[in-house]
Design a protein around this motif. Sequence first.
Motif, PDB file in Angstrom:
ATOM      1  N   ARG A  63     -41.496 138.834 -54.217  1.00  0.00           N
ATOM      2  CA  ARG A  63     -42.281 137.590 -54.239  1.00  0.00           C
ATOM      3  C   ARG A  63     -43.780 137.890 -54.199  1.00  0.00           C
ATOM      4  N   ARG A  64     -44.164 138.930 -53.497  1.00  0.00           N
ATOM      5  CA  ARG A  64     -45.583 139.299 -53.419  1.00  0.00           C
ATOM      6  C   ARG A  64     -46.069 139.897 -54.730  1.00  0.00           C
ATOM      7  N   LEU A  65     -45.249 140.722 -55.353  1.00  0.00           N
ATOM      8  CA  LEU A  65     -45.656 141.401 -56.587  1.00  0.00           C
ATOM      9  C   LEU A  65     -45.565 140.507 -57.814  1.00  0.00           C
ATOM     10  N   TYR A  66     -44.670 139.518 -57.761  1.00  0.00           N
ATOM     11  CA  TYR A  66     -44.405 138.681 -58.938  1.00  0.00           C
ATOM     12  C   TYR A  66     -44.546 137.206 -58.561  1.00  0.00           C
ATOM     13  N   PRO A  67     -45.730 136.621 -58.760  1.00  0.00           N
ATOM     14  CA  PRO A  67     -45.949 135.217 -58.388  1.00  0.00           C
ATOM     15  C   PRO A  67     -44.969 134.251 -59.038  1.00  0.00           C
ATOM     16  N   ALA A  68     -44.467 134.579 -60.235  1.00  0.00           N
ATOM     17  CA  ALA A  68     -43.512 133.690 -60.897  1.00  0.00           C
ATOM     18  C   ALA A  68     -42.212 133.597 -60.097  1.00  0.00           C
ATOM     19  N   VAL A  69     -41.792 134.687 -59.493  1.00  0.00           N
ATOM     20  CA  VAL A  69     -40.599 134.658 -58.648  1.00  0.00           C
ATOM     21  C   VAL A  69     -40.868 133.832 -57.403  1.00  0.00           C
ATOM     22  N   ASP A  70     -42.045 133.989 -56.824  1.00  0.00           N
ATOM     23  CA  ASP A  70     -42.398 133.225 -55.625  1.00  0.00           C
ATOM     24  C   ASP A  70     -42.427 131.727 -55.929  1.00  0.00           C
ATOM     25  N   GLU A  71     -42.977 131.363 -57.095  1.00  0.00           N
ATOM     26  CA  GLU A  71     -43.024 129.948 -57.480  1.00  0.00           C
ATOM     27  C   GLU A  71     -41.613 129.378 -57.622  1.00  0.00           C
TER      28      GLU A  71
ATOM     29  N   VAL B  57     -28.044 129.821 -60.674  1.00  0.00           N
ATOM     30  CA  VAL B  57     -28.798 131.063 -60.846  1.00  0.00           C
ATOM     31  C   VAL B  57     -30.010 130.760 -61.715  1.00  0.00           C
ATOM     32  N   LEU B  58     -31.177 131.139 -61.225  1.00  0.00           N
ATOM     33  CA  LEU B  58     -32.442 130.803 -61.889  1.00  0.00           C
ATOM     34  C   LEU B  58     -33.215 132.068 -62.222  1.00  0.00           C
ATOM     35  N   HIS B  59     -33.605 132.192 -63.484  1.00  0.00           N
ATOM     36  CA  HIS B  59     -34.441 133.307 -63.942  1.00  0.00           C
ATOM     37  C   HIS B  59     -35.809 132.744 -64.323  1.00  0.00           C
ATOM     38  N   PRO B  60     -36.876 133.198 -63.650  1.00  0.00           N
ATOM     39  CA  PRO B  60     -38.194 132.590 -63.882  1.00  0.00           C
ATOM     40  C   PRO B  60     -38.924 133.105 -65.116  1.00  0.00           C
ATOM     41  N   GLY B  61     -38.206 133.740 -66.045  1.00  0.00           N
ATOM     42  CA  GLY B  61     -38.807 134.087 -67.326  1.00  0.00           C
ATOM     43  C   GLY B  61     -39.601 135.372 -67.343  1.00  0.00           C
ATOM     44  N   ILE B  62     -39.432 136.229 -66.344  1.00  0.00           N
ATOM     45  CA  ILE B  62     -40.133 137.505 -66.311  1.00  0.00           C
ATOM     46  C   ILE B  62     -39.119 138.620 -66.064  1.00  0.00           C
ATOM     47  N   GLU B  63     -39.541 139.860 -66.310  1.00  0.00           N
ATOM     48  CA  GLU B  63     -38.713 141.028 -66.037  1.00  0.00           C
ATOM     49  C   GLU B  63     -39.317 141.777 -64.860  1.00  0.00           C
ATOM     50  N   VAL B  64     -38.508 142.064 -63.860  1.00  0.00           N
ATOM     51  CA  VAL B  64     -38.962 142.802 -62.685  1.00  0.00           C
ATOM     52  C   VAL B  64     -38.646 144.282 -62.871  1.00  0.00           C
ATOM     53  N   SER B  65     -39.603 145.140 -62.528  1.00  0.00           N
ATOM     54  CA  SER B  65     -39.425 146.582 -62.602  1.00  0.00           C
ATOM     55  C   SER B  65     -38.828 147.093 -61.296  1.00  0.00           C
ATOM     56  N   THR B  66     -37.588 147.576 -61.361  1.00  0.00           N
ATOM     57  CA  THR B  66     -36.945 148.117 -60.159  1.00  0.00           C
ATOM     58  C   THR B  66     -37.730 149.295 -59.576  1.00  0.00           C
TER      59      THR B  66
ATOM     60  N   GLU C 181     -39.438 123.762 -67.757  1.00  0.00           N
ATOM     61  CA  GLU C 181     -39.562 124.496 -69.010  1.00  0.00           C
ATOM     62  C   GLU C 181     -40.134 125.887 -68.745  1.00  0.00           C
ATOM     63  N   GLY C 182     -39.599 126.865 -69.449  1.00  0.00           N
ATOM     64  CA  GLY C 182     -40.040 128.243 -69.274  1.00  0.00           C
ATOM     65  C   GLY C 182     -39.135 129.046 -68.370  1.00  0.00           C
ATOM     66  N   TRP C 183     -38.277 128.353 -67.611  1.00  0.00           N
ATOM     67  CA  TRP C 183     -37.291 129.030 -66.779  1.00  0.00           C
ATOM     68  C   TRP C 183     -35.925 128.950 -67.466  1.00  0.00           C
ATOM     69  N   GLN C 184     -35.096 129.917 -67.146  1.00  0.00           N
ATOM     70  CA  GLN C 184     -33.712 129.905 -67.625  1.00  0.00           C
ATOM     71  C   GLN C 184     -32.804 129.764 -66.412  1.00  0.00           C
ATOM     72  N   ALA C 185     -31.720 129.047 -66.565  1.00  0.00           N
ATOM     73  CA  ALA C 185     -30.800 128.867 -65.439  1.00  0.00           C
ATOM     74  C   ALA C 185     -29.397 128.631 -65.954  1.00  0.00           C
ATOM     75  N   PHE C 186     -28.431 128.900 -65.112  1.00  0.00           N
ATOM     76  CA  PHE C 186     -27.036 128.611 -65.436  1.00  0.00           C
ATOM     77  C   PHE C 186     -26.259 128.360 -64.153  1.00  0.00           C
ATOM     78  N   VAL C 187     -25.115 127.741 -64.311  1.00  0.00           N
ATOM     79  CA  VAL C 187     -24.201 127.460 -63.204  1.00  0.00           C
ATOM     80  C   VAL C 187     -22.962 128.326 -63.389  1.00  0.00           C
ATOM     81  N   ALA C 188     -22.491 128.939 -62.308  1.00  0.00           N
ATOM     82  CA  ALA C 188     -21.323 129.809 -62.390  1.00  0.00           C
ATOM     83  C   ALA C 188     -20.579 129.792 -61.066  1.00  0.00           C
ATOM     84  N   ARG C 189     -19.317 130.187 -61.111  1.00  0.00           N
ATOM     85  CA  ARG C 189     -18.486 130.282 -59.920  1.00  0.00           C
ATOM     86  C   ARG C 189     -18.377 131.741 -59.487  1.00  0.00           C
TER      87      ARG C 189
END
Length: 283
Positions: free
Chosen positions: A214-222, A167-176, A261-269
């Motif tokens: 992905r269109r609204l948030y380039p960091a997610v697209d990257e 699971v990868l979080h690109p360091g931004i908050e998305v507005s639902t 660097e700048g991204w957060q990630a973790f491994v989970a089952r």
Amino acid sequence: MRELTMPAPAKLNRMLHITGRREDGYHELQTLFQFLDHGDTLHFKRRDDDNVHLASTLAGVADDDNLVLRAARMLQADTGCGLGADIHLDKRLPLGGGLGGGSSDAATTLVALNRLWNLELDLDHLATLGLRLGADVPVFVQGHAAWAEGIGERLTPVALDTPWFLVLHPGIEVSTPQVFGAPQLTRNTPPISMARALQEGPGTWRNDCEATVRRLYPAVDEAFEWLCAFAPPLLTGTGACLFCSLKDEADARKILAQVQEGWQAFVARGRNVSPLHQALRRL
């Protein structure tokens, strides 16, 4: 029992279709929820007065908006309970990540305080209360992987495959609200049956929010494009988190070791029974 420590696990939307928009502005969904063995942790200490105190605060979240406090006070009001609690939240899940962190925290609060205050409410009652806090809260209360319809509150338990996930979080908050308000969002996917979704399987599952996010948030697209080099990624919820399904833990950790660097990630089952309910059974 005066003290209780309980998990508040993350969830993934293994698939998410938007089948329509209601007159009240909410969207009709079809989705598959599954839990992860990774998430927040909440510590509860019973008080003999009716004060509910959250020792840990979230930056940018006022107390009146904090789902943990709102859940506790709602439970008090619903039952007339005169007890309170000191609560500490160990926050691991990112805000605006699509992992359901706030909803999971609220659900764990309802379930834990129901036990700590000896209220003996059943899960259906707690889930009904939770729905007033958010559409994702009931699935965390009920504690089983589920096919969900409506705004996500009509649940049918399912058994899904349980791979390892990166699971990868690109360091931004998305507005639902921004995502659901976007003119280009797909809102007319034809409804399918649960049986068909399960029969077609993970290789066909998609998230109708993905192209818009992905269109609204380039960091997610990257981050999405980066993950494509390892395995097919999917967005969970409205993002910002992306996930890949892997055969074993070692494959997931190889990707984790390369996260920039700048991204957060973790491994989970993946888990079909929530870690919250597994913990309840051990009490």
